[in-house]
Structures are given as C-alpha cells and as structure tokens.
Design an enzyme around this catalytic site. Structure first.
Site, mmCIF file in Angstrom:
data_model
loop_
_atom_site.group_PDB
_atom_site.id
_atom_site.type_symbol
_atom_site.label_atom_id
_atom_site.label_comp_id
_atom_site.label_asym_id
_atom_site.label_seq_id
_atom_site.Cartn_x
_atom_site.Cartn_y
_atom_site.Cartn_z
ATOM 1 N N ASP A 422 -1.707 14.884 -61.104
ATOM 2 C CA ASP A 422 -2.951 13.569 -60.944
ATOM 3 C C ASP A 422 -3.979 14.771 -62.356
ATOM 4 O O ASP A 422 -4.723 15.618 -61.813
ATOM 5 C CB ASP A 422 -3.335 13.147 -59.937
ATOM 6 C CG ASP A 422 -3.768 12.245 -60.431
ATOM 7 O OD1 ASP A 422 -3.823 11.068 -61.033
ATOM 8 O OD2 ASP A 422 -5.214 11.829 -60.348
ATOM 9 N N GLU A 518 0.103 14.055 -65.980
ATOM 10 C CA GLU A 518 -0.539 13.845 -66.077
ATOM 11 C C GLU A 518 -1.441 14.406 -67.416
ATOM 12 O O GLU A 518 -2.562 14.499 -66.424
ATOM 13 C CB GLU A 518 -1.029 12.987 -64.748
ATOM 14 C CG GLU A 518 -1.726 11.486 -65.784
ATOM 15 C CD GLU A 518 -2.884 10.668 -64.265
ATOM 16 O OE1 GLU A 518 -2.373 9.401 -64.548
ATOM 17 O OE2 GLU A 518 -2.939 11.276 -63.965
#
Lengths: 866, 866
Positions: A422, A518
């Site tokens: 993330d 990401e």
C-alpha cells in the site's frame, strides 16, 4: 537458565525466575538450547527480545487471560536489568512456562526513557508526567510517583507479536472505565486512557503445536498467468446470503474458495489482514447514526499478527485464550487456497501505522523508538506522506530490518505467495535525516551542521606542521536543541536506490515472492512505470491502464484510441521503453537504473479496485456520492473518468440499463484480453453497487459485503466473466511474458491494417496470431454510438467464428455452450453471423466489443473428419 | 513434521524421513515448534537452511563420526526436492535426530548448478566435468555419470556452521589417498581432491546443552579506558615454558589470564580464531625443510565456527565427535576473561576467505554462490583487493546479511566485546556491479548496457501519441556472454556510504560493541582517519601514530617533533579536525559525511602489531630478515622506520644493548602516555625477538611463541610495562574522551612554554594538569644523542617528583616500590634527583624520557601531618 529473581508467578504458570535471554531473534520465540533434557515437566522456555533505543528502564508486563478479559492490569510488572537483560539497543529476557499454560499468558512492555517523542529533546530533564502526556511518545515511568499526577502507563505491544489479544468479538466496545485509572497508580490499560474504542491488548505467546501443512508450499505461478481477485476477508462472507458456517472469517473465505476456483481466479489479494482496530475512530457517523468503523483495515497495529477478529475462534465472540489459534486458522486458509491452485497475496500497509499523529495512541513503535520507526521533524512533528497522520521511517536500518523480517515471516511461516504494498512509494523515501547535535563526538552531517557549529576553542598546540592541535570541543554547551539534517538527502526525498526496496528485491527468501507496488503516495509522488524495481522484481498497480481504458471505453475525445491500444499490449510505453528518455530514470541517475525494460507482467491491469467506484458504479455514476461517510462528500477520488450512461444512479430506463450492461462487459473484455496481469475486485463480476460511494472504508454493512444472493441472480454477468477468464487461460497468446512485435499482433480499423489513431477515433481492433495452444483471435472495441461494420483480416486457412459480442443479451454475449446455453442454441446463434463472416465482415454495434476466433472452416473440418 | 521419504539412517540416529524445514533462520538450528509434546523419546528436530543462487539440485550429505575419522564418504546423500525444500534462493529441510546421537552426525552440502564459477556463463550448457574441474566454482553433479570422467564432488560447508570437524590434531596431515577417488563415483572427500593438507571436513550439529554463563555479559568498558593486548591463542601458551595444562588452546589462554590481569591489560584482541586450515599451503619451506604453516590464521574457512584446533578437546589430538565442544571451550575462555575484567575483541577476516583464487579449493561459498560471495569480473576472474586471491563481495545484500548475522552471533551467543576488522577498507568497496545480460527482461545498468543493446525490433504499434509501441525484446538472441557494469559505481569502488558499514554501525544488537578498523587494504586504499565511521562508531588502527612515534623516537630529521606531539594528543589532526578541509571527506560527498570530529578514542595507538617488527626487533634491525619464509625476503613490509641502534641484530656490544633497552622503554612510554587507546602485542613486554623477521605468519615455532622463560628473565622490562599501565590507570588525564585544550596541556622545550617544532628538534616535553583523581605530570622525550637539561614549569604548590627515567637501569627506570625495589631504595634514588628538581631542572639523557609527578612538597606534607 540461571534465575536471578523469583517472580511469584507460579500460580499463573511461570516457573522459576527471569533468565537473561538472548537478543536474537527479536520477538517471542521458544528456546531449544536446553534440548531434550530440558522440560521434564513439559515446561518450555520463552525468549523475548525487543528493540528500544530510548528505554532507560523497561518492564515486562505479564497478563493473564482472565485479567485481560476483565480489563484488569497485569499480574506482574517485571523490571529488566539493563546490565543483564540488555544488549545494545535490544532488551531481552527468558521465562519458563509450565506445560499447557502458555495460552493463559500474555505480555506487553512498558518503558521509561527520554527522547522518544515529539519535543523530547526540549523536554528532556523535565520528566513530569504532564509533559509526557502532552507528548504521547515520551513514556516516563516516574519512579518517584506522586509528583505531578499519575505517571503515564502505556502498555506497548511487541512489534514482532505473532498474535494480539484485545476484544473478543468484532466491533464490540470495551466497558467504559472512568478516565484516570482506578487504583491511583495511573492508567491500568489502554482502554482506561483512550476509552472503550481501544480494548486492552496484549501479545500472545507463539503456538507450541505443529501445524500440518500437508506438504503445502507457495505455488510459484508465473506472474503473467495470474488472475487476481481483490477481496476483503470479512466483506466476502459476512452477508447472510453467504450461507457459510463462519461468516466474515478466514474460514468463511475457505468455504467459498470453490466459487473462486470456478470463476477461474488463481490469486486472491487480501485487503489488510494484519491486526487492526476496527473501532479506532470511536465516533458515531452523523450520516447514519452508527459507529464509523475502519472496516478495510488500512491501519496496522501488529505487522506479524493476523487480524484476530477475522478468525472464527474470536470473530464470532469468544475466548481470548484462543487468540493464538488465529494463526492456525490463517494457515488453514492459505493451505486451502493452495489446494485449489489459488495464490495468496497480502495487501501490506508499511507506510503508516495505527498510532496516527501526535494525538494518536501509543501502542508499540511510538513508545519503543519513535524516531526510529517514524519520520519525524526536529521538534517531533510527524511527516505525513501517508495521509494518515504518520509515516513509517522505512529506510532506517532498524525499521528496514523489521519490515524484511516481517515479510520473510509471512512467506516462511505462513506460506503466502506475495505482497501488494500500500502506498509503496513511501518505501522509496529517505528516512529522517535530521540528527540531534547532542553528543560531544557526534559527527556532523551536511553544511548546516558545519555552519551551526562555532569555532572550537583556542588551539594551544604546536604549530609546526599544523598537525598537533589540541582542541576544546564541547557542543553540549551549545544546547541540546540543535538539529541539522542532510540537505543533499533530506528527509522524505525519493531515493535513487532505496535500501529497503533493494533489500526486499534481493532477499533470497523472498526471491520467488510476488511484489506488487501501489506506486504512489499521498504527497503527489507518482511512480507508476518508474517504481524502483531492481531488474524487474516488482510489478505495479497500473493506474495508467485504468485511466486509459476508462477513457476509451466511455468514448471520450483524446488520444485514447492509441493509449487503449497500449494498454491492450501490456503498456510497453510504461514498462518497456527500449531506450530511456528524459524522465525515464527513477530517483536519481547515480544508480544507473531506469524503468525499462520490463515485460507486460510488470503491469497489474485493473479497471476498478477497492478504492474508487465499483465496476457497476463506474457505468452508473458521473460523480461520487460519499455523503454517508460523514465528510460532506469531500473524501474519495475526484477524478473517476466514469460515465453514468445517461442517468445518474439507479434507473428504470431500459436503454440506460442495456447500455450499462454492455459497458460492464466491454470493460471486462478489455481487462482480460490485455497483456499483463488482470485484477478484478470482488463483486464486480455480479455488478456490485455501492450506490456511487467511491470510498467505503468506514461502513460495516451491505455496501461492503459480497451479496451472494445478487451474485446468484446476476448469473449472466458472472458467466461472462468466467468465460472470459477461461478464454484467457486457453490462449497463452493473451498472457505473454514479453511484448509482442508485428509478427504477432496487427492493428485494424474499419479496414484491416488501417487503424485510426486520431483523437476522435472510437474504434480499436486487432488480431493476434495463435500458436499450437492458442487460436488466432480478432478483437474489436467500438466505443462510439454508431455501428461499425468492420472488414476482417483475411485468413490463409480456416474462418472467423463469432465468440463474444457484448451487444447481445446474456447468455448470447458469449457463445459457448453450458448449463445456460445449449449446444443447439450456440450453433443457431453462430449461424446468424455466418453470412457476415463468410463475406469477411462483422458489424460491431455501438458501445460493444467482439471476439472472433479462427476455426477450421466447415470444409476443412469435414475433410479432416474423413 | 510430515516425512516424505525414508532415509535409512536409523542406525545412525536419524529418525523417520526428511521434513520440509524452514528457510529461516539460515544455518543449523534446533526447532521447538513441536514443543514439549514433541520428542517423547528425547529426539530433537534439526532445521537446516542454506543460501544458493546457483543450485539447480542440492544434496544434503550426512557423515558419521566414524566415517569422518576414517576419511570415508557420507553415509547418505539426500537430494532435496526443489519444489518442497526450496524457498526462493534458500534450500531447507529438517531431520529428526535421536536422543544423544547429535554428536555422531555431521553434514555438508553438494550442489549441481550452472553459473557459479569463473567463466560459468561461457561454459553453461557445456556441463562436462572436465570443464567444471578447470573452474572449481562450477559444481556439476552430472546425473548421467560416465561421460567425460567422474563428476566433481565437492562437499560444501554450511557458511553458518557453528563448528567444523576436520583433522583431530593441529598440523597432522590426513592419510594420502590416491587422487581420483576409489569407488569410481568421483571424489569422496576434499582430501581426495586436494591432498592430505585438506582434511575431510563437515559441519557439526549445534550443541543441545545449555552453557552456564553465570550471569556473564559483555563488559562495556569505555573505549578510552582500554589497554589492548594483541595475542595469538596458540602462540601464547604453546611454548613448553608456559607450563599450562592445555598448551596452545583457549583453555591454555584462560590459565594465563592472571598474568594479563597483573600486567594491567583489560582487553585481549585475539588474532583470528575462526576455523582455518593451518596446513592450507601444503608445501615444505625450502628454508627450513618443515611444512609452511598458516599459523596466524588469516584465511577463514568458517566464520561462525571457532578454530577447532584451539580447543583442548581437539588440539591435543582427539575425538572428532567432541568438535561441538569447541564452542563450549571458547565460551569458557570468554567468561574467564570477563571475570577478570578483560574484554575480548576478535580479529575478523571478512575481506577474503580460504577458498583463494580460481585455483583454490571449493569449500563453501564458491560452490553455493560464487558471484554473490566474491567480487568477480565478467569471466569469473577474482578481484584481489586482499592480496590473498579473492575478495569478499561485502556490500552485496546477501553477503552483507551473512556478515551481520555472523557478528551478531559472536556477540549474542559468544559474548565477545568487539571486533577488529582485518583490511577493513575492503568492506567499504562496492560489490561487483557487473551483470550478465542473460534475461529477456533484465533491467539495464549503466551506459555500457544501453549502448550494447541494439535496436529492439520494429514497432508495429500505433504511432498516435507515440505511446503504444509493441516491441520485440529478446536480448537472449544477442548472446549470453554480454556483461555490463555500472560505470558510476564500478565494482570495488570505495563507497561514500557503504551499506555494510552503515548496517554494522547502526545495528541495535551491535550498538555497544567495539568496532576497530584496519583502515586500509592491499590495493593502496588507505582510510586511516577517513574510514566511514557513522558518527564515531568506529575506531581505527592508527598507522599514522605508529609511523610518527617511530620516526621521532629513533631521532630522524623531519616534522617529527610536531607529529609526535599530535600522536601524544590522540591524533586530533587525524580524528578531530574542527572544520573539514580538502580531502577530509570520505568516499564521496553525497552522504555529507566527513571524518571529524571524533575523539581520541577513535585512535587505537600502537607502535608494533603482529604485522611488522616486534618492539625488540624495531630497535635491533634496520632491515627485515624474512629469508626463512621462503620468499627470498620479498615478503613483509619494506618501510619499517626502524633503527638497530648501531649494529644489525644480536650483539654483545654493551652500548648498543643499553641504547636498545632505553629505546624499548621510550616507545613504551610514548604508547602509554598518549591519548587514545594503547595496544601492545604479546611478547613486547619482555622484548620478544623474531630475529628480524617482520612477517612470521608461516612459522609454527618459538619465533611465534610467547616465551614464558624469557619473560621470567626479563622481569625488569615487564615491570616497566606494568608500572606504565598502572600509571595510565591511575591518571584519567591520560585517557580522556575529548581532546585537551590549552588549559589542560602545555608544551615545553628546554625552557617551559617554549617548544621547538623545527625539523631538527629532538626534544618534546609537556605537562598535563591533573584533577581530583590525577597528578599533574611533566613528561619529556629526548631523542637526540645529547643530554637536555630542561627547565621545569613552575608549580603553584607542591613539587616535581621523579618517577620514570629510561636512562636508568631497571628497576630504577620506574621509581615505585615493589618486590624488585624496596621503599628505601626508592627514597634514596629520588633523593639523588632532589638537587636538580629543587632548582627547577631535570637532566634528560640522550635517547631517554622522563615522567615527573607533582607531589606535595616535604614541608606541605609535614604540615598536613600535623
């Protein structure tokens, strides 16, 4: 096992005294050095080791299960001896646990120290607990109690805790406790300090039982062969219509794996499954009057610990003494996935933690090493590249080692197949390079330091040769509060060669592990295509694919025909530049690394993800509708490139509904015929709607639940997804490891070989040559509002056969026989197209796409049948 | 513990089959996951994990003690299943060992793979064992035996082996075995392949017994308080006159610790104690007709393993089954040192290994990961910054982690207090940055790569926007043999921020560990004063101190008076520049780190070390006399700055002998009155001579043995050392943590405050102000051939008292009463000086030095007695 002090814990199952323990490994571990001769009574030796650079005193707090359930304090606080129980910055000890009692025992730490928190430098020496309380990072344990109020008594979790006990049931608040503590000794638990949203928590001891993996191991599927399904463990089976025995849990997911296998998915990407506090906000949403949950869990409390309330043994309400079983249930889930050929990728959130900013709770890292684990400015302000209050100091050597240890643990101990990081761009940022000039011998960093330092006393030494100067040097006198940082490599600067990413990329244990970035963060750093990938070790969530596909499919003016074609190819413009151009270097040029040449599998293709609209909402809403989140619709992505097909939201208008149905299928087709790695998000296969909310992190309800009853109703769409995935599986030409050249793919317009790449083009068609395993395919997308009658490329042998046409209603959208479409009907349907096809044409309806396969022509096949 | 294959090792104590094992931790470890319920029969589960990036097949070879002693092959070769027993680049398995049988079992690995050795790339695919044999790094295990001769069968040690069994007695050759192997299956041992100098060796299993540390821990003495004694474990007690029970061993050293404690030493720096092969040269020295030994041991075979022939259980001949006890003996030694307040610092040799160059044996690293562990050029040539044939690829992530793990092990498990890093500058060099262009998706490095890569096929993709190019990219077709490297950071370049040194410097476990760099290497890199120290974490062997002191004391023309004064101050010119000048930056300037300001304790001061002349030879020889080494006197340091005092070598000439005695004491005094950390080498305190040989690494005899009988005879000199060390201990002003300014130290010439720093100055004097704990001291060195009558600085109160005068014969050189010098004699001797002193003068003889202490004058003291 020399014991130096009786602990008085015999009643709780701790035998004898406290041992010196070992500084390695960090975290809790069972010790074998005693070997078979040890433990005649079945007892086991537990080693504990924890890093803290700020602790001057450290206490091991032992809790019992009963005490924990009753929100009582620890049964013992054992002060470690810094001379005996400390090696460098690591504190350690050992305890002997009686047979069968390890499940009754839990632990946390408390530390006394200075310098760990914001402003600690300025405050050092102040030491009053009032000061400390204003600065949660500074944990004073004032031995001389009574001065200035009760001391702060944070119980700190072990960052290496393998399981964490807190509340025994998802979403249940702890009992309200009067703030300030009952016994006059200060807070007795985190509940006491931060209210009922934070259940008192403590670390479990590791399991002593072997887990029977039955020979399981990570599957090591090829990246380009993956079909990723992003899902939320609780949301997937919590809806009553799931019908599972253990809704909302790892086991619940396990019960539904056959559905996923049938769908054709071979990789689940689990939204965060690390321990988090679903009630961390502790506020009622004004929009709907219920608690705002953190349902998604992007707020980690324990990086080694699986989320306990996703385990059936706790999630359904239960016994904190079973918390260690959470690990077993997690393993059962992984094993069950692997048995069905499905890999498990975890969404890991190393960019920030649940401790938030300076007003957040002190759970673990903040108390043990605030300046080590977090990116801090000189006065202790938290950098906030994550948008969540703090930023993990990822490239600090200690933090880096922690993250590496953690990743290895999930691979080695839990058998997971990979990770999706993330806000991974934060992992490329320089760690805090501010240093405090508080040591007479501290070396200086950067020019600021050199200017800040005054002349160093008079040199009275010999001048000859100028070499023997004896000097005064006592910067302490110049004040403790002087900070400098490295101006060449300032805190947070994206690095050309980030040590953490290099370490992850080159780690021998992680070598075959999927790494998916990401590749952006909340401070505007966008590294899609340029994330430091160290020779192609990393793939990326390809946000460019998402935007290009959305823009073309909805029919916008612009360069979208060309960029859509790039997306189809696996984004060579992003991942495959043959020569680096300006701006193609990541970080700086020193490392000599540039973003190319990777292959298509560097690109994780997606049209939707958990962030943003669902696929159904993407074709039903022009704007987001996030009012229920309670932030006046200010949250969530503003640029969705969505189109409501004529009316905003739910409608009875047939034409709109029909158009949406086509668009859903067009998006799905684009996703699964593109080179690269397709990812779909759970529920999109049946058209799950969130009513236009594009940021549903806080809702624990149907909006985030997979609705199995709807899925059952929307058989047609589900069938379409399933067929597409199978088409991809059966045609290796759609999932190649290298980019295609002109011998493999050819581009067409209304006439073969004459593509239209102008800004007003709404038509992209191509044919891909097959091979022994693959059919030749002709695929065309028409995103305009008029039909296109396309002339088909001429085949040397065989003929084109209609397979997919999204202008047709289900199940005729995919002409393959199954329980929804009989063989006769398929034949009849295909016969309808034969006239066009025999003439070398196919009419592609408005907002539709088609897939044709080359098959042996009737004549050829009858010849062969002879 | 699922077992998949019966191993047939029941007779040897292995129960059941092979388990999957865990990839972490690396090396051998006992497993506890089964907990108390496991091992009802007392068996223990052993986990093994080993890194190899080249292995396509890996076999675990199990040896028994009897087989090992009989130089027989393994009793079993168990092939690991790459699908089950491999995670990334780590191979792993587990074995269940029956109670009490772990001492009978040993293991090695064999690997089959390509690409691990020099020229492997070019040879890959060739696969014949002839090719392999020419390139020892390429370990082929040709399953189709019989083609092209017997396959190579190297048995590889686990780099993490905690103890290594090979020969059972120091220096004994293994029995000669006919080359080529007896059983037609290839080599059955390393003895078979490399002859009797390499005993067959294998890794022990870790001990299962607890060691009773009795609360021991590293001492954490302050760096500036250390008095370091460099010693060689075998040499220290091997001489018959040592009279110890276990000569030449760890235990022998332990028996002599009281001598060291009495001498005043509080830190022993042990020359290499990692497993090495003392017979690795396997040649007879033409000079003396005996085997050339590697006595010193700078040639590591096992970095985790203590040298087995330094343990009494083996060194004196014995039972290989006791090899694991080596670890226990080592711990006993450390504990005994600590009990006497003596720290243990290890001389660790991470710059090269015993595997040598391409002609060396394949022992471990070379077979497991040649390109990972060694700095290699494209065709597999070994870089040789160490002068020993190979160079460890220290800054490679995998190698770095190995070194870190190793250091932590010695601290956590063995309780050592610090490390001296041999040729530490190699640890600052960039790892091999050559990469092989052998992967279609490999990212490129450096401009060479970009130029080497040709145009990548024709782009047939859309031109609009220029973004969607589908390309051919298949560099494989361009040949496997294409290497590029990073021109900005080429292989071996000294780095500004070397990852290994940063990691060591910031490691939390190593935080209080002494780190001492030999800050140069054999390729001319000299980093004395500029070794990357990360805020003062590192001290250095200060070669500049050595040269300055030697040049001044022998009485050379030059800047030596000034530089000698700098040495006295703790070399602030080297370690304490207040402002960085040109050249004061280390590596590059990017990291913003410069070499100052550290304190005096950054400087490990020494006049002699194991390399170079002994102190006695320094004053007895102008030139080295290394003929016995068999290299025509070409080996050893050429620039010794020595002076024979008038005659080369042994002499009966009284005046020469007297001058040498004075010079020995002058050097000793300079060493112990200097700020910084003094280090002496064993034997110098009694004037040990090596007959002018300044490089005695290869002699296992008196030349390298501490001669306790001589030590007994040379009581006078030993007493002088002892007294000097005590003087230093009693005067904290001589071991300060920060540099002195003019309020503390003042420089003098023949007149107070008038030092002479000219190139012809032979006189340096200074006074240091005392404090509550320290006397005021006046110290003067006269390195000229005439007496200097120095006027003393005037004292406000008290008077100067004669303490040291090296012009006087022992024991009058140090006027303190003890068993060699009665109180009356001290009084009388001091009375002789009184006349001068009362007049404020002291005559400092030629080549002499003096130390005067301020004491209360007679009047004052009688007043006080009232």
């Amino acid at each position: 096992r020399a014991s130096t002090q009786p602990l008085g814990l015999e009643n709780h199952g701790v035998v004898g005294g406290l041992g010196r323990g070992s500084a390695s490994p960090l975290g809790p571990s069972w010790v074998t050095s005693g070997g078979p001769s040890r433990g005649d009574g079945g007892e086991s030796l537990l080693n504990l080791a924890v890093f803290s650079d700020v602790a001057t005193r450290l206490l091991l707090c032992v809790f019992t299960k009963d005490g924990l359930e009753g929100d009582q304090g620890p049964v013992a606080e054992i002060e470690l001896d810094p001379k005996k129980n400390r090696t460098g910055h690591v504190w350690h000890c050992s305890l002997c646990v009686a047979a069968g009692r390890h499940k009754d025992l839990f632990y946390t730490y408390r530390v006394a120290g200075v310098g760990s928190g914001p402003g600690a430098a300025a405050a050092s020496g102040a030491g009053s607990s009032e000061v400390a309380e204003q600065r949660p990072g500074v944990i004073f344990n004032n031995a001389e109690e009574g001065e200035g109020g009760p001391p702060v008594r944070d119980f700190l979790l072990d960052p290496y805790a393998v399981a964490i006990a807190s509340r025994a049931r998802w979403g249940h608040l702890a009992p309200e406790v009067p703030r300030g503590g009952g016994d006059g000794r200060g807070y007795s638990s985190i509940t006491d300090r931060f209210g009922p949203c934070w259940a008192q928590h403590a670390c479990c001891l590791p399991s002593l039982e072997d887990f029977d993996w039955e020979g399981d191991r990570p599957l090591n599927l090829k990246m380009e062969d993956l079909v990723i399904y992003e899902l939320h463990v609780r949301g997937f089976t919590q809806h009553p219509s799931s019908g599972v025995e253990h809704p909302g849990t790892y086991l619940g997911l396990t019960e539904k794996l056959d559905y996923l296998k049938d769908l054709g998915v071979n990789c689940v990407e689990l939204m965060p499954v690390n321990e988090f506090n679903e009630l961390e906000y502790y506020e009622v949403s004004p929009a709907n009057g219920v608690y705002r949950y953190n349902v998604w869990g992007y707020s980690t409390v324990g990086f080694f610990a699986p989320m306990a309330r996703y385990a059936a043994c706790l999630g359904e309400g239960g016994d904190l003494g079973r918390t260690a079983e959470v690990v077993r249930e997690f393993k059962e889930m992984v094993k069950a996935c692997h048995q069905r050929g499905i890999e498990v990728v975890l969404d890991v959130v190393f960019n920030h933690t649940a401790e938030g900013n300076h007003q957040g709770p002190c759970l673990s890292f903040r108390g043990l090493g605030n300046r080590v684990y977090y990116m801090l400015a000189p006065q202790g302000e938290y950098y906030n590249y994550s948008g969540c209050g703090n930023t993990v100091n990822c490239n600090h050597p200690v933090t880096r080692e922690f993250i590496l240890d953690c990743l290895r643990y999930w691979v080695v101990e839990m058998h997971v197949d990979g990770f999706r990081f993330d806000l991974a761009s934060i992992l490329s940022r320089n760690h805090s390079s501010w240093i405090q000039e508080d040591h007479p011998l501290s070396s200086s960093v950067g020019s600021a330091a050199r200017e800040a330092r005054g002349p160093s006393g008079s040199a009275t030494a010999p001048q000859a040769g100028g070499v023997a100067g004896a000097m005064a040097a006592n910067p302490v006198a110049q004040g403790l509060d002087e900070y400098v940082h490295d101006e060449d490599q300032p805190t947070g600067k994206p690095l050309g060669d980030p040590p953490l990413l290099r370490a992850i990329s080159t780690d021998p244990i992680l070598k075959d592990t999927k790494l998916i970035a990401e590749a952006w963060d909340c401070d505007g750093l966008n590294q899609v295509g340029s994330f430091p990938h160290y020779g192609g070790r990393w793939s990326e969530w390809n946000g460019i694919f998402r935007d290009n596909v959305r823009n073309f499919i909805k029919g916008s003016d612009g360069p979208w025909a060309g960029t859509f074609a790039g997306a189809i190819c696996g984004s060579p413009d992003v991942y495959g530049n043959p020569e680096p151009g300006e701006g193609d270097w990541w970080g700086n040029n020193d490392g000599g690394m540039w973003r190319g040449t990777r292959g298509p599998s560097a690109s994780v293709n997606f049209v939707t993800a958990h962030d943003g609209f669902t696929l159904a909402d993407l074709v039903s809403y022009n704007s987001k509708h996030n009012e229920p989140n309670g932030e006046q619709n200010n949250d969530g992505e503003q640029h969705n490139n969505s189109w409501n097909c004529g009316q905003e939201g739910k409608t009875e208008e047939k034409s709109v509904i029909k158009l949406r149905h086509k668009q859903l299928r067009n998006f799905a087709t684009a996703l699964f015929v593109s080179q690269g790695v397709p990812m779909l998000v759970m529920g999109d296969e049946y058209g799950h709607s969130k009513g236009g909310n594009n940021n549903t992190y806080c809702h624990d309800g149907d909006i985030n639940y997979f609705q199995w009853n709807v899925c059952e109703r929307q058989k047609g769409l589900v069938r379409f997804f399933k067929k597409l995935i199978r088409l991809r599986k059966n045609n290796p030409s759609l999932r190649q490891s290298a980019y295609m050249d002109g011998s493999r793919i050819q581009w067409h317009g209304e006439k073969p070989g004459e593509p239209d790449w102008t800004d007003t083009s709404r038509f992209v068609a191509f044919s891909i040559k097959g091979d022994v395993e693959s059919n030749d395919l002709y695929i065309a997308f028409n995103s305009g509002h008029s039909q296109v009658v396309a002339e088909l490329p001429i085949l040397e042998s065989g003929c084109w056969d209609a397979t997919v046409d999204t202008s047709k209603p289900a199940p005729y959208d995919f002409l393959e026989s199954d329980d929804m479409l009989g063989e006769v009907e398929v034949m009849v349907a295909k016969e309808q197209c034969r006239a066009y096809l025999d003439d070398g044409f196919y009419p592609i309806g408005p907002y539709s796409c088609v897939i044709l396969k080359r098959v042996l022509s009737k004549d050829e096949s009858s010849e062969l049948e002879d």
